[in-house]
Design a protein around this motif. Structure first.
Motif, short mmCIF file in Angstrom:
data_model
loop_
_atom_site.label_atom_id
_atom_site.label_comp_id
_atom_site.label_asym_id
_atom_site.label_seq_id
_atom_site.Cartn_x
_atom_site.Cartn_y
_atom_site.Cartn_z
N LEU A 272 0.82 -1.21 0.00
CA LEU A 272 0.00 0.00 0.00
C LEU A 272 0.86 1.26 0.00
O LEU A 272 0.47 2.28 -0.56
N THR A 273 2.01 1.19 0.64
CA THR A 273 2.92 2.34 0.67
C THR A 273 3.31 2.76 -0.74
O THR A 273 3.45 3.95 -1.05
N ASN A 274 3.47 1.77 -1.61
CA ASN A 274 3.88 2.06 -2.99
C ASN A 274 2.69 2.29 -3.93
O ASN A 274 2.87 2.79 -5.04
N ARG A 275 1.49 1.96 -3.46
CA ARG A 275 0.31 2.02 -4.33
C ARG A 275 -0.35 3.40 -4.36
O ARG A 275 -0.83 3.86 -5.40
N TYR A 276 -0.38 4.07 -3.21
CA TYR A 276 -1.13 5.32 -3.09
C TYR A 276 -0.22 6.51 -2.84
O TYR A 276 0.88 6.37 -2.30
N THR A 277 -0.73 7.67 -3.19
CA THR A 277 -0.10 8.94 -2.80
C THR A 277 -1.00 9.60 -1.76
O THR A 277 -2.20 9.28 -1.66
N MET A 278 -0.45 10.53 -0.99
CA MET A 278 -1.24 11.22 0.02
C MET A 278 -2.43 11.93 -0.61
O MET A 278 -3.54 11.93 -0.06
N GLN A 279 -2.21 12.53 -1.78
CA GLN A 279 -3.27 13.28 -2.44
C GLN A 279 -4.38 12.38 -2.96
O GLN A 279 -5.53 12.78 -3.08
N GLY A 280 -4.02 11.12 -3.28
CA GLY A 280 -4.99 10.23 -3.89
C GLY A 280 -5.89 9.48 -2.92
O GLY A 280 -6.90 8.89 -3.33
N ILE A 281 -5.55 9.51 -1.63
CA ILE A 281 -6.32 8.73 -0.66
C ILE A 281 -7.78 9.14 -0.62
O ILE A 281 -8.69 8.30 -0.59
N ALA A 282 -8.04 10.45 -0.61
CA ALA A 282 -9.42 10.94 -0.49
C ALA A 282 -10.29 10.58 -1.68
O ALA A 282 -11.52 10.66 -1.61
N ASP A 283 -9.66 10.15 -2.79
CA ASP A 283 -10.42 9.78 -3.99
C ASP A 283 -10.73 8.29 -4.08
O ASP A 283 -11.38 7.85 -5.02
N ILE A 284 -10.25 7.50 -3.11
CA ILE A 284 -10.61 6.08 -3.08
C ILE A 284 -12.12 5.98 -2.88
O ILE A 284 -12.69 6.67 -2.01
N ARG B 114 -1.28 7.35 7.54
CA ARG B 114 -0.17 6.91 8.38
C ARG B 114 0.77 5.97 7.60
O ARG B 114 1.99 6.07 7.69
N ILE B 115 0.18 5.07 6.84
CA ILE B 115 0.97 4.12 6.04
C ILE B 115 1.81 4.86 4.99
O ILE B 115 3.00 4.58 4.82
N ILE B 116 1.17 5.80 4.28
CA ILE B 116 1.87 6.55 3.23
C ILE B 116 3.04 7.34 3.80
O ILE B 116 4.09 7.51 3.17
N LYS B 117 2.90 7.81 5.04
CA LYS B 117 3.98 8.55 5.70
C LYS B 117 5.12 7.64 6.13
O LYS B 117 6.16 8.10 6.61
N GLY B 118 4.91 6.31 6.00
CA GLY B 118 5.94 5.36 6.39
C GLY B 118 5.91 4.97 7.85
O GLY B 118 6.86 4.37 8.35
N ASN B 119 4.78 5.26 8.54
CA ASN B 119 4.69 4.96 9.96
C ASN B 119 4.05 3.61 10.27
O ASN B 119 3.98 3.21 11.42
N GLY B 120 3.56 2.91 9.24
CA GLY B 120 2.95 1.61 9.44
C GLY B 120 1.74 1.66 10.34
O GLY B 120 1.14 2.72 10.56
N LEU B 121 1.35 0.49 10.88
CA LEU B 121 0.21 0.40 11.79
C LEU B 121 0.62 -0.39 13.03
O LEU B 121 1.46 -1.28 12.95
N TYR B 122 0.01 -0.06 14.14
CA TYR B 122 0.27 -0.81 15.38
C TYR B 122 -0.37 -2.20 15.29
O TYR B 122 -1.40 -2.39 14.66
#
Length: 219
Positions: free
Chosen positions: A45-57, A87-95
């Motif tokens: 997912l980190t490589n699939r989306y951009t921050m700008q594109g998330i809201a358009d899913i 959070r994922i796109i920023k490289g912070n992963g998930l807990y």
């Protein structure tokens, strides 16, 4: 389990729909086998989306539009799926939380639906998705207070306990043998909801050893 959607929600956003799974499970740490899948998916997912594109899913966009129709800013109060993907796109992963919530979160970030899981033993019927009242708040999971005003929120006889942005502590999933209600919040009708439910059931059976799952679709 009696679950319904209020007339006010339907009047303001007619495409609201809930996909509900009810099942019993032993809540514990996720297996290494699941975490391998989890980590690989997050990396993809980190490589699939951009921050700008998330809201358009698709499903995220529908949730954002529903928030606007109900009088809530979707940018100030992001739905849980959008927040996790950012959070994922920023490289912070998930807990990692536990096997049930980890599956919940994996399903959410791979579909665009916000999903909440709740301990049924801590709830009382009937349950209704309603527009939260002016100024309403509750104690969130990992947060002191969450402003839920005007969010599409689940209520039981005791009051509010969950919504697509942040759930309350009252019905949170804790370790041990539990009876659980997982709710997929849809704001664009049923579309691919049955397919998502089927995938969700497969993950619960494979990685949480869940046997019987009751399914409801609430419109």
């Amino acid at each position: 389990m009696q679950v319904q959607i209020s007339h006010e929600i339907k009047d303001r956003w007619n495409n609201a729909c809930l996909g509900i799974l009810i099942y019993s499970a032993k809540v514990e740490e996720s297996s290494s086998r699941f975490l391998e899948l989890f980590h690989g998916t997050i990396e993809g997912l980190t490589n699939r989306y951009t921050m700008q594109g998330i809201a358009d899913i698709l499903h995220i966009r529908s949730t954002r539009n529903a928030y606007k129709a109900l009088g809530k800013s979707p940018s100030e109060y992001r739905n849980a799926c959008e927040a996790m993907l950012r959070r994922i796109i920023k490289g912070n992963g998930l807990y990692y939380i536990n096997n049930i919530i980890d599956v919940n979160n994996l399903m959410s970030v791979t579909t665009g639906y916000s999903i909440g899981s709740y301990d049924i033993e801590l709830l009382s019927e009937p349950i209704e998705l309603k527009r939260a009242l002016d100024g309403e708040k509750y104690q969130g999971i990992g947060k002191e207070t969450v402003n839920i005003e005007h969010l599409p929120t689940l209520y039981d006889k005791e009051g509010a306990f969950g919504n697509p942005t942040s759930d309350s502590r009252r019905a949170m999933i804790q370790s041990g043998s539990r009876t659980i209600m997982s709710v997929i919040y849809s704001f664009d009708g049923e579309s691919d909801l049955q397919e998502v439910i089927d995938r969700y059931c497969d993950l619960l059976r494979q990685y949480c050893l869940v046997d019987k799952i009751d399914i409801m679709m609430v419109r």
